[in-house]
Design an enzyme around this catalytic site. Structure first.
Site, mmCIF file in Angstrom:
data_model
loop_
_atom_site.group_PDB
_atom_site.id
_atom_site.type_symbol
_atom_site.label_atom_id
_atom_site.label_comp_id
_atom_site.label_asym_id
_atom_site.label_seq_id
_atom_site.Cartn_x
_atom_site.Cartn_y
_atom_site.Cartn_z
ATOM 1 N N SER A 100 -27.277 24.345 42.392
ATOM 2 C CA SER A 100 -27.016 24.022 43.738
ATOM 3 C C SER A 100 -26.052 24.902 44.419
ATOM 4 C CB SER A 100 -26.270 22.671 43.794
ATOM 5 O OG SER A 100 -27.309 21.627 43.719
ATOM 6 N N LYS A 129 -16.998 21.690 50.004
ATOM 7 C CA LYS A 129 -18.180 20.714 50.003
ATOM 8 C C LYS A 129 -17.707 19.056 49.751
ATOM 9 C CE LYS A 129 -22.479 20.225 46.801
ATOM 10 N NZ LYS A 129 -23.196 20.904 45.850
ATOM 11 N N SER A 144 -27.993 22.103 46.795
ATOM 12 C CA SER A 144 -27.259 20.950 47.499
ATOM 13 C C SER A 144 -26.055 21.412 48.365
ATOM 14 C CB SER A 144 -26.952 19.904 46.519
ATOM 15 O OG SER A 144 -25.789 20.373 45.553
#
Lengths: 96, 483, 497
Positions: free
Chosen positions: C186, C83, C162
């Site tokens: 997330s 990420k 996310s």
């Protein structure tokens, strides 16, 4: 939440918002805070606010110099620096 | 005697509270491993944490906690076993995180007391609190016509903010408070007290009110004053300004002001005019500080003797006058110097010599006691020579001057220059006999009852002996010979 | 288009590790297959920055280690997606934001350093909601991420957020595992939307050092994988006690994969009745019941429990997280790194930079956070929220005195089409209604694919355990996984649809 409040918060947060945005933000934020208002249903009079998620003592470091001493490392991503290459960050002039 | 400002409408009292920022003595910063030395190359003492790079996290320096506790103990203050770091949020380019990690609702040290030695007697000033916080970086406004340059070397350096209660009532008290606080932290070794380098800075909250009024009026905050003299001058100016504002029918506004040392006045800081809303909240990157009483007690056990205790000991053990004792303990080095001198014997004499002769020399040359041209050992020897009547006080001053300018052991100087006191009765008697023989008129005056003439005789003998005759013996022998 | 070797991209981490150990293929081959898949699947927009050269270099080093019989860990040579929230040395890190454009950290986050040390091969930095603020991966400056699960209706669906880029990369077989981060769901919510396993360990298990902060008291790193065992293997290489993070907890680190014994006999499974929301889709309800039955069949004992303050977790979260974020994001001021938009004065520069640099959702949350901390509102909002957090935590603690694990749905719906739920922020926030309570209490939790929605989209089941009891989480998760036997695949795999 009215436009004046939104502008005030935007100023505190140093975020430029257009007039149109102020209008829509006022509406959105009002909705969000209306939804948050449900927390008032809960009586929290004798409740201590949470201070930390983890139940442990705060760790500490020994007093020892083991970092820094590399101006370029902290300056290399800077958007503006003095023309002579000296090791400063530069920002628009501040009037005191 | 209280300090009052005489206005046209009556007398005004000034109310002062001081917020002192004292840099904690530590090798590394409060939350990072970067160095804290003064005067380094720009941004050379900046870690990724200090520059607030994304994802960087603070970890507390354990020595800073100890130093804060030690200072609290030195101020006779309550140590809060539980304290919390909070974030004070505001934007400024020398504040990289966009917040200062500080303590707000729960500081590490609570109420304490600082006792001031004022000419009219001791004054107890309340300490409201002491908390730890990060210093900001430095903004340089004069390097470029359009830009401000930022140096983050100071960013994250550990500070103690020590807040007094609004107990101070005159510029002199404010000055005394600063000096006393400086002495205490220097004794403790928790702050070097160097005001020129900014290790100790002061914000003064000043308000005035007509004498007799109980309520506090609106205060102005004078920021970042970096000398005791300026603190006093700034307060004096500000208090008079406020009296004038009120007497002209105006109102004092709560604001931040800057002291301009060149003009000797305070002025409003436009850049700080905007209303502040610091949005304090507990720093979620840190946990509360929870100390044990044992930890506090261990630090307490290692506290040095502090100025007040030392002063009392000087009075009790050495028989010094209060003022002299207060003067000597104002600075730890001076107190240590004095004690070394006093080892020679006569402590009161030692105190006199340090306070009068030595200080005069140091002041003239702008030297600190550590830079004294005369060591405490040598001054001790000189005091010893006076006490055992080897030389007179007068001669000692000459010897001292040689010690200052040329150096050397006082005994050697006395020996080399033949300054030893004449204590041989026969020698002095011979001098007196000769003097009386040469001046029968004066001798007759004495016998006629004019004893004032003794002074003339003593003077003549001292002159003849180049000051070396023991004055006491001269007096006694004169009386005998003339009478 | 490069050809994708599906034989390699379809593997689990465990299978790939075994293949590498046996010499069936090299990390270089495995990595090349994934680099090809990443390139072929660019229309998913899963990656912000691809790092193929770096990946091949690390794959080569891994092969050399293995040749000497010195594989660093079960992750050695395994291609993963990271990420873009993790600061990676020498690789641009944007957190999905314009304001961090061009920022190249001179340091490596602790979690990605641990993964590097374990030999994992980073394929690139994955797309994400800007500063991890979002539940659909539609707030990234770098564009929306598209869920590899597609239906016949031709609509593009969100991967959840996310950590949507990592979810899409793992679900789409572009990487064997993904490093995500979870603040209110997330990792778990996008795992549910994308048909993969997403796990958030106990707050304090993984260091936050070098992770771009969203909400410090909630942020936690975790693995996103295609099996529960893979999640255990990957987590093993992410956790560590880190003296650079004051909230890192010095706890013994167990062998997580060893916890997958399949034996959950006698375990008490709490089923919180308050999670049965009004208007919850029937398919979610059905799956939840199915999950309860599966665990019961495996010998566990379902117990209905009550967590009455649960329903306040989400609005509480929307005070706490924005408050912390408003302060955490103050450092993005155009002075030391990232974007600067000029202005005539310092304040203008700040306002221009932050006005243009932050997207609408981030601006909105900074505004919420600034408001709840501001003078006059602090007690009513922030302090109130922290008190509620105490109640929520206590409630979990009491409940865990009677049960070993809790089972809930992961999300109240399957993945929705891009463009839906966008008018009303509150509707969007409700995506995290089941995941946020565990976040508020710092508890470990996992989402395991449980089945398909009526339409054919994946749905996750959510397990929560006591602090630092990740072993029970993996054990029960493994049983659930086996019972669910979730074999459905997205239509878009390895860039081939």
């Amino acid at each position: 939440m009215d436009k004046a409040t939104v502008n005030n918060i935007a100023k505190l947060a140093r975020i430029k918002v257009s007039d149109a945005e102020t209008e829509s933000l006022a509406g959105e934020l009002t909705n969000i805070f209306d939804w948050i208002e449900q927390l008032n249903e809960v009586n929290t009079d004798n409740v201590e606010p949470m201070t930390s998620v983890v139940a442990m003592a705060m760790p500490s470091r020994v007093d020892e110099v083991n970092d820094g001493d590399d101006a370029e490392r902290v300056l290399k991503n800077a958007p503006d620096r003095p023309a002579d290459g000296s090791s400063f960050y530069a920002v628009p002039k501040v009037v005191e | 005697m209280s300090y009052l400002i005489e206005g046209e409408t009556g007398d005004w009292e000034v109310v002062i509270g001081l917020e002192v920022h004292a840099q904690i003595v530590s090798k590394a910063k409060l939350f990072s491993g970067a160095a804290t030395d003064f005067g380094a190359e720009p941004n050379s003492q900046v870690s990724l944490v200090d520059a607030a790079m994304p994802g960087m996290l603070p970890v507390i320096n354990e020595v800073c906690i100890e130093q804060a506790v030690r200072t609290g103990l030195g101020l006779n203050a309550k140590i809060n076993l539980h304290s919390v770091f909070e974030r004070k949020n505001y934007f400024y380019p020398d504040l990289p995180q966009g917040y200062q990690i500080s303590q707000f609702l729960e500081p590490i040290v609570g109420e304490g007391i600082i006792t001031l030695d004022m000419p009219e007697g001791p004054r107890e000033i309340g300490v409201e609190r002491l908390h730890m916080e990060q210093d900001a970086g430095k903004s340089l406004h004069d390097q470029d016509p359009k830009r401000t340059f930022i140096d983050l070397n100071r960013s994250g350096v550990a500070l103690m903010e020590i807040v007094s209660k609004p107990d101070l009532r005159s510029p002199a008290e404010a000055g005394a408070y600063m000096r006393k606080l400086r002495a205490i932290v220097r004794y403790l070794g928790t702050c070097d007290g160097n005001m020129e380098q900014g290790s100790l800075r002061c914000d003064a909250n000043v308000s005035v009110r007509p004498t007799g009024e109980k309520e506090l009026r609106t205060r102005a905050e004078i920021k970042n004053i970096n000398s005791v003299r300026f603190v006093m001058a700034a307060i004096e100016y500000e208090a008079e300004r406020q009296v004038e504002v009120y007497e002209d029918g105006g109102n004092v506004v709560q604001e931040t002001r800057l002291y301009d040392a060149n003009k000797g006045e305070t002025r409003s800081m436009r850049s700080k005019e905007e209303a502040h809303d610091y949005r304090y909240f507990p720093d979620p990157d840190l946990l509360p500080i929870d100390l044990t009483q044992d930890f506090v007690d261990q630090i307490k056990a290692t506290l040095p003797e502090l100025p007040d205790a030392k002063k009392q000991r000087f009075i009790d053990d050495y028989g010094l006058a209060i003022d002299d004792a207060a003067t000597l303990v104002a600075d730890k080095e001076t107190a240590d110097y004095f004690e070394a001198v006093a080892k020679a014997g006569d402590a009161k004499l030692a105190a006199n010599w340090v306070i009068h002769e030595l200080f005069a020399v140091l002041n003239k040359a702008s030297l600190s006691i550590a830079e004294s041209p005369v060591s405490s050992d040598d001054l001790g020897k000189l005091v010893g020579l006076i006490s055992d009547d080897t030389i007179s006080g007068r001669i000692a001053k000459d010897v001292f001057e040689v010690m200052v300018t040329e150096g050397g052991d006082p005994a050697d100087i006395v020996e080399d220059k033949g300054l030893k006191q004449i204590t041989d009765t026969g020698e002095i008697e011979a001098m007196i006999d000769a003097l009386i023989a040469d001046n029968p008129e004066q001798a007759q005056q004495y016998r006629d009852g004019n004893t004032k003439v003794t002074g003339w005789f003593v003077g003549q003998i001292m002159k003849a002996s180049e000051g070396k005759a023991n004055p006491q013996m001269v007096n006694e022998l004169l009386k005998k010979k003339l009478g | 288009m490069p050809t994708v070797n599906n034989a390699l991209t379809d593997l689990t981490i465990a299978a790939a590790r075994d293949g590498l150990d046996k010499g069936d293929f090299t990390s270089k081959e495995l990595t090349e297959a994934h680099i090809a898949a990443v390139e072929a699947a660019r229309d998913l927009n899963a990656f912000i920055t691809e790092t193929p050269e770096l990946a091949l270099k690390r794959a080569k080093a891994s092969d050399e280690r293995r040749a000497k019989g010195k594989a660093a860990s079960g992750m050695d040579g395994i291609p993963i997606a990271v990420k873009d929230l993790y600061c990676t040395e020498g690789v641009e890190t944007t957190a999905g934001s314009h304001i961090l454009g061009g920022f190249t950290p001179p340091y490596e986050s602790t979690v990605t350093q641990n993964l590097r040390d374990a030999g994992a091969v980073m394929l690139g930095k994955t797309n994400m909601d800007e500063f991890a603020m979002g539940s659909a991966n539609i707030t990234s400056y770098h564009g929306n991420v598209i869920n590899p699960w597609k239906l016949d209706d031709g609509k593009d669906r969100v991967p959840g957020g996310s950590s949507g880029g990592s979810a899409a990369a793992v679900a789409g077989h572009l990487a064997l595992g993904g490093a995500g981060s979870d603040t209110g769901g997330s990792i778990r919510q996008p795992a549910s939307f994308s048909g993969i396993v997403g796990m958030k360990p106990t707050y304090g298990r993984c260091s936050r050092w070098g992770m771009v902060a969203f909400a410090s008291s909630l942020d936690q790193a975790g693995p996103m994988t295609r099996s529960v065992e893979d999640a255990a293997i990957m987590l093993q290489s992410m956790v560590s006690y880190d003296a650079k993070d004051s909230t890192s907890v010095d706890q013994p680190i167990p062998d997580f994969a060893a916890a997958l014994t399949g034996d959950i006999k006698g375990l008490k499974v709490g089923v919180p009745k308050e999670y049965r929301l009004d208007g919850m889709p029937g398919e979610i309800e059905t799956l939840w019941q199915q999950g309860i039955d599966w665990l019961k069949d495996a010998g566990a004992e379902p117990v209905e429990i009550s967590l009455p303050h649960t329903k306040y977790a989400l609005p509480t979260y929307y005070i706490v997280a924005p408050a912390e974020a408003s302060s955490n994001l103050a450092r993005y001021d155009g002075v030391r790194y990232g974007l600067r938009v000029p202005g005539d004065s310092l304040d203008e520069m700040y306002e221009n930079t932050r006005g243009e640099g932050f997207g609408a959702e981030v601006r909105r949350r900074i505004m919420i956070g600034t408001y709840v901390l501001s003078a006059g509102y602090y007690d009513a909002y922030y302090v109130k929220a922290m008190k509620l957090r105490t109640l929520i935590l206590q409630e979990f603690q009491q409940a865990f005195e009677g049960v070993d694990v809790m089972l809930t749905p992961t999300a109240p719906s399957p993945a929705f089409a891009i463009g839906e739920k966008m008018d009303d922020p509150v509707q969007m926030y409700l995506n995290d209604v089941f995941t946020v309570p565990a976040s508020m209490a710092g508890l470990p939790a996992i989402s395991v694919p449980g089945g398909l929605s009526d339409e054919g989209l994946p749905l996750g089941l959510h397990l929560i355990t006591k602090p630092f009891d990740e072993e029970t989480l993996f054990r029960v998760g493994g049983v659930l996984e086996e019972a669910a036997n979730f074999t459905a695949q997205p239509s878009y795999l390895g860039g081939a649809s």
